[in-house]
Design a protein around this motif. Structure first.
Motif, mmCIF file in Angstrom:
data_model
loop_
_atom_site.group_PDB
_atom_site.id
_atom_site.type_symbol
_atom_site.label_atom_id
_atom_site.label_comp_id
_atom_site.label_asym_id
_atom_site.label_seq_id
_atom_site.Cartn_x
_atom_site.Cartn_y
_atom_site.Cartn_z
ATOM 1 N N CYS A 31 43.564 38.109 37.599
ATOM 2 C CA CYS A 31 43.288 37.370 38.832
ATOM 3 C C CYS A 31 42.815 38.321 39.935
ATOM 4 O O CYS A 31 41.830 38.044 40.624
ATOM 5 C CB CYS A 31 44.506 36.571 39.281
ATOM 6 S SG CYS A 31 46.006 37.538 39.493
ATOM 7 N N THR A 32 43.469 39.436 40.080
ATOM 8 C CA THR A 32 43.089 40.397 41.114
ATOM 9 C C THR A 32 41.768 41.076 40.759
ATOM 10 O O THR A 32 40.909 41.259 41.627
ATOM 11 C CB THR A 32 44.207 41.431 41.317
ATOM 12 O OG1 THR A 32 45.392 40.731 41.694
ATOM 13 C CG2 THR A 32 43.845 42.434 42.401
ATOM 14 N N SER A 34 39.368 39.811 39.171
ATOM 15 C CA SER A 34 38.302 38.818 39.297
ATOM 16 C C SER A 34 38.012 38.432 40.739
ATOM 17 O O SER A 34 37.038 37.751 41.016
ATOM 18 C CB SER A 34 38.691 37.540 38.544
ATOM 19 O OG SER A 34 38.962 37.803 37.206
ATOM 20 N N CYS A 35 38.874 38.837 41.648
ATOM 21 C CA CYS A 35 38.848 38.333 43.020
ATOM 22 C C CYS A 35 37.924 39.136 43.939
ATOM 23 O O CYS A 35 38.155 40.317 44.181
ATOM 24 C CB CYS A 35 40.275 38.337 43.571
ATOM 25 S SG CYS A 35 40.391 37.720 45.253
ATOM 26 N N ARG A 48 47.744 38.850 42.356
ATOM 27 C CA ARG A 48 48.814 39.009 41.370
ATOM 28 C C ARG A 48 50.149 39.294 42.057
ATOM 29 O O ARG A 48 51.168 38.668 41.768
ATOM 30 C CB ARG A 48 48.487 40.138 40.379
ATOM 31 C CG ARG A 48 49.541 40.309 39.288
ATOM 32 C CD ARG A 48 49.203 41.470 38.369
ATOM 33 N NE ARG A 48 49.233 42.749 39.040
ATOM 34 C CZ ARG A 48 50.335 43.466 39.275
ATOM 35 N NH1 ARG A 48 51.504 43.025 38.903
ATOM 36 N NH2 ARG A 48 50.263 44.629 39.876
ATOM 37 N N CYS A 70 42.712 33.593 50.230
ATOM 38 C CA CYS A 70 41.997 33.074 49.057
ATOM 39 C C CYS A 70 40.750 32.332 49.518
ATOM 40 O O CYS A 70 40.811 31.499 50.415
ATOM 41 C CB CYS A 70 42.911 32.130 48.266
ATOM 42 S SG CYS A 70 42.094 31.278 46.903
ATOM 43 N N CYS A 76 39.684 33.507 39.629
ATOM 44 C CA CYS A 76 40.995 33.862 39.070
ATOM 45 C C CYS A 76 41.477 32.787 38.097
ATOM 46 O O CYS A 76 41.954 33.095 37.000
ATOM 47 C CB CYS A 76 42.011 34.053 40.189
ATOM 48 S SG CYS A 76 42.186 32.622 41.282
ATOM 49 N N GLN A 77 41.349 31.543 38.499
ATOM 50 C CA GLN A 77 41.820 30.444 37.657
ATOM 51 C C GLN A 77 41.008 30.342 36.371
ATOM 52 O O GLN A 77 41.565 30.113 35.302
ATOM 53 C CB GLN A 77 41.729 29.129 38.429
ATOM 54 C CG GLN A 77 42.271 27.945 37.654
ATOM 55 C CD GLN A 77 42.342 26.700 38.507
ATOM 56 O OE1 GLN A 77 42.755 26.758 39.657
ATOM 57 N NE2 GLN A 77 41.936 25.581 37.954
ATOM 58 N N CYS A 80 42.250 33.278 34.114
ATOM 59 C CA CYS A 80 43.683 33.461 33.881
ATOM 60 C C CYS A 80 44.067 33.046 32.458
ATOM 61 O O CYS A 80 43.885 31.889 32.072
ATOM 62 C CB CYS A 80 44.494 32.636 34.876
ATOM 63 S SG CYS A 80 46.276 32.753 34.617
#
Length: 160
Positions: A31-32, A34-35, A48, A70, A76-77, A80
């Motif tokens: 998630c991190t 990808s962010c 995360r 966000c 992230c979703q 995941c």
């Protein structure tokens, strides 16, 4: 102890957090990674770590600006491996923070305006303050105030 109207209830946590999946999410960091917000804000935003704090100490997160950082890109979703609905988890926490009267949104807005060169309307489109019950007109006004503060000459500086 916080009242039921302001506390993050077990019911809310159970609704937004799949505790069985959450047991494993603290290890991969996809998630991190990808962010884009984590990339732009560096140490100021780590999805995360934020998820872990929501699971372990949700009350403390309500006063954190991180829950407002966000940008709803859903990267992230999508990536995941536990299929957690991360932006939706953050949205629920935003709603509780707003109900509680937290001032953390303003801190987040200052970070966004100062660190990310977005046009005014794009800030609304990306961060959707209205989904947490905030008024877009007030948010736009605050963004303009922050921008003016950023461009004010400091004591001892000459204005250009």
């Amino acid at each position: 102890m916080a009242s039921s109207a302001t506390a993050v209830s077990k019911e809310v946590l159970n609704r937004i957090l799949d505790t069985e999946k959450l047991k494993y999410c603290f290890e991969c960091g996809i998630c991190t990674a990808s962010c884009s917000m984590a990339e732009m804000l560096g140490a100021d935003y780590n999805p995360r770590n934020l998820l872990e704090r929501i699971a372990c100490e949700p009350e403390a997160v309500l006063d954190s600006d991180e829950v407002w950082l966000c940008a709803w890109c859903y990267a992230c979703q999508k990536r995941c491996p536990q299929a957690l609905k991360i932006p939706e988890i953050f949205l629920e926490m935003r709603k509780v923070a707003k109900e509680r009267g937290s001032k953390s949104f303003d801190k987040a807005l200052q970070k966004i305006v100062k660190n990310i060169p977005l046009p005014l309307v794009t800030t609304l489109v990306c961060f959707h303050p209205e989904r947490a019950g905030l008024e877009n007109e007030k948010v736009l006004k605050r963004i303009e105030e922050i921008r003016k503060e950023m461009h004010k000459p400091r004591k001892g500086e000459k204005s250009s």
